[in-house]
Design an enzyme around this catalytic site. Structure first.
Site, short mmCIF file in Angstrom:
data_model
loop_
_atom_site.label_atom_id
_atom_site.label_comp_id
_atom_site.label_asym_id
_atom_site.label_seq_id
_atom_site.Cartn_x
_atom_site.Cartn_y
_atom_site.Cartn_z
N HIS A 29 -7.41 -4.73 10.14
CA HIS A 29 -7.04 -4.44 8.66
C HIS A 29 -5.61 -5.19 8.33
CE1 HIS A 29 -4.95 -0.56 9.90
NE2 HIS A 29 -4.25 -1.38 9.28
N ASN B 35 -7.53 -3.09 14.21
CA ASN B 35 -9.08 -3.26 14.07
C ASN B 35 -8.81 -4.52 12.99
OD1 ASN B 35 -8.19 -2.15 11.49
ND2 ASN B 35 -9.52 -0.32 11.59
N ASP C 76 0.76 -1.22 -0.02
CA ASP C 76 -0.13 0.09 0.10
C ASP C 76 0.78 1.39 0.08
OD1 ASP C 76 1.12 -0.20 2.49
OD2 ASP C 76 -0.97 -0.59 3.56
N GLU D 139 -9.73 -2.01 5.25
CA GLU D 139 -10.45 -1.57 6.59
C GLU D 139 -11.61 -2.54 6.82
OE1 GLU D 139 -8.86 -0.12 8.70
OE2 GLU D 139 -8.50 2.07 8.25
C1 GLP Z 1 -0.61 0.38 8.78
C2 GLP Z 1 -0.16 -0.58 7.19
C3 GLP Z 1 -0.56 -1.91 7.57
C4 GLP Z 1 0.23 -2.41 8.73
C5 GLP Z 1 -0.40 -1.69 9.83
C6 GLP Z 1 0.06 -2.06 11.23
O1 GLP Z 1 -1.83 0.54 8.44
N1 GLP Z 1 -0.75 -0.04 6.06
O2 GLP Z 1 0.18 -2.72 6.49
O3 GLP Z 1 0.20 -3.90 8.89
O4 GLP Z 1 -0.39 -0.46 9.79
O5 GLP Z 1 1.25 -1.41 11.55
P1 GLP Z 1 2.27 -1.63 12.60
O6 GLP Z 1 2.82 -3.02 12.20
O7 GLP Z 1 3.21 -0.26 12.75
O8 GLP Z 1 1.56 -1.84 13.91
#
Ligand code: GLP
Length: 246
Positions: A137, A135, A68, A142
């Protein structure tokens, strides 16, 4: 099938994740890796950098596809996922720039989605690294996203904006409200999935993924139907799964 590996802490999650990646690139030096941003995979990337710099492993034939990108941030913006990936991994290994694929959140967004889907349809990702949002995702898919979705534009939920504000000087107003993300169907197409989660903040999402029903309200629960998923979690992220023995 979902395999769960539970280890003590972030460092061990990163090490285990690296072992999974290393096994694949040893057998297939031209492997296609699906990569993620966020804090969860940074330790894994550090092991990959060490592997290149100290053990001399070449990543020259590896191809990568990122999940993304934020809408509206130019590549050069230090907060873009393009910058994040270069800073945390690509600048420190011998990967070829033309083998790196990150969706672009600039210009005509519909065309950008089509372009990324086209690229993804021409290859199969050997292993897709995933973090998980608090949440549930995955990527930026989402809750409520169709399991049939391909690369698309999303409006980020308030909780996601809040979670990611730490990368934007803790200023919610600086976090872009939209993103471009691979869809759930694209993610499910990978041969193998490697999901990493650490910390208390992820415990409820991990419990829903492993013990809940398969529902579009918990995007990660789509993985329950994938044939080859490895989930590496630390104690805190698994705290709603096990009762600790005293
Ligand atoms: C963001 C990214 C996701 C990631 C998520 C969790 O929203 N787009 O790909 O998995 O955060 O992030 P973290 O690993 O910093 O908790």
């Amino acid at each position: 099938m979902m395999r769960v590996i539970r280890v003590a802490n972030y460092q061990e999650v990163s090490k285990k994740a690296f072992e999974e990646i290393k096994t694949i690139i040893t057998v297939k030096p031209g492997a296609v890796l699906g990569l993620a941003t966020g804090s969860s995979p940074v330790g894994l990337y550090q092991y990959m950098i060490k592997d290149h710099q100290e053990a001399g492993t070449s990543y020259a034939d590896i191809k990568t596809f990122n999940l993304d990108e934020y809408v509206g941030l130019p590549k050069s913006d230090p907060h873009s996922y393009y910058s994040f990936m270069h800073h945390n991994l690509f600048d420190h290994i011998d990967i070829k720039e033309e083998n790196i694929h990150i969706p672009s959140g600039e210009g005509d967004l519909l065309s950008q989605c089509e372009l990324y889907n086209e690229l993804l349809s021409e290859t199969q990702i050997d292993i897709q690294v995933l973090g998980i949002g608090s949440n549930g995702h995955i990527g930026f898919n989402e809750p409520g996203t169709s399991f049939d979705s391909e690369t698309h534009i999303v409006e980020l939920k308030q909780s996601t904006i809040q979670d990611n504000a730490r990368f934007f000087d803790n200023d919610i107003s600086k976090v872009p409200a939209r993103a471009i993300t691979m869809g759930i169907a694209n993610v499910m197409n990978a041969k193998k999935i490697l999901l990493l989660a650490t910390g208390e903040n992820k415990a409820s999402a991990i419990a829903s993924l492993l013990m809940g029903i398969r529902t579009e309200n918990v995007p990660a629960s789509a993985l329950q139907d994938h044939p080859d998923v490895t989930i590496i979690i630390d104690k805190a992220a698994s705290s709603l799964l096990y009762k600790e023995k005293r």
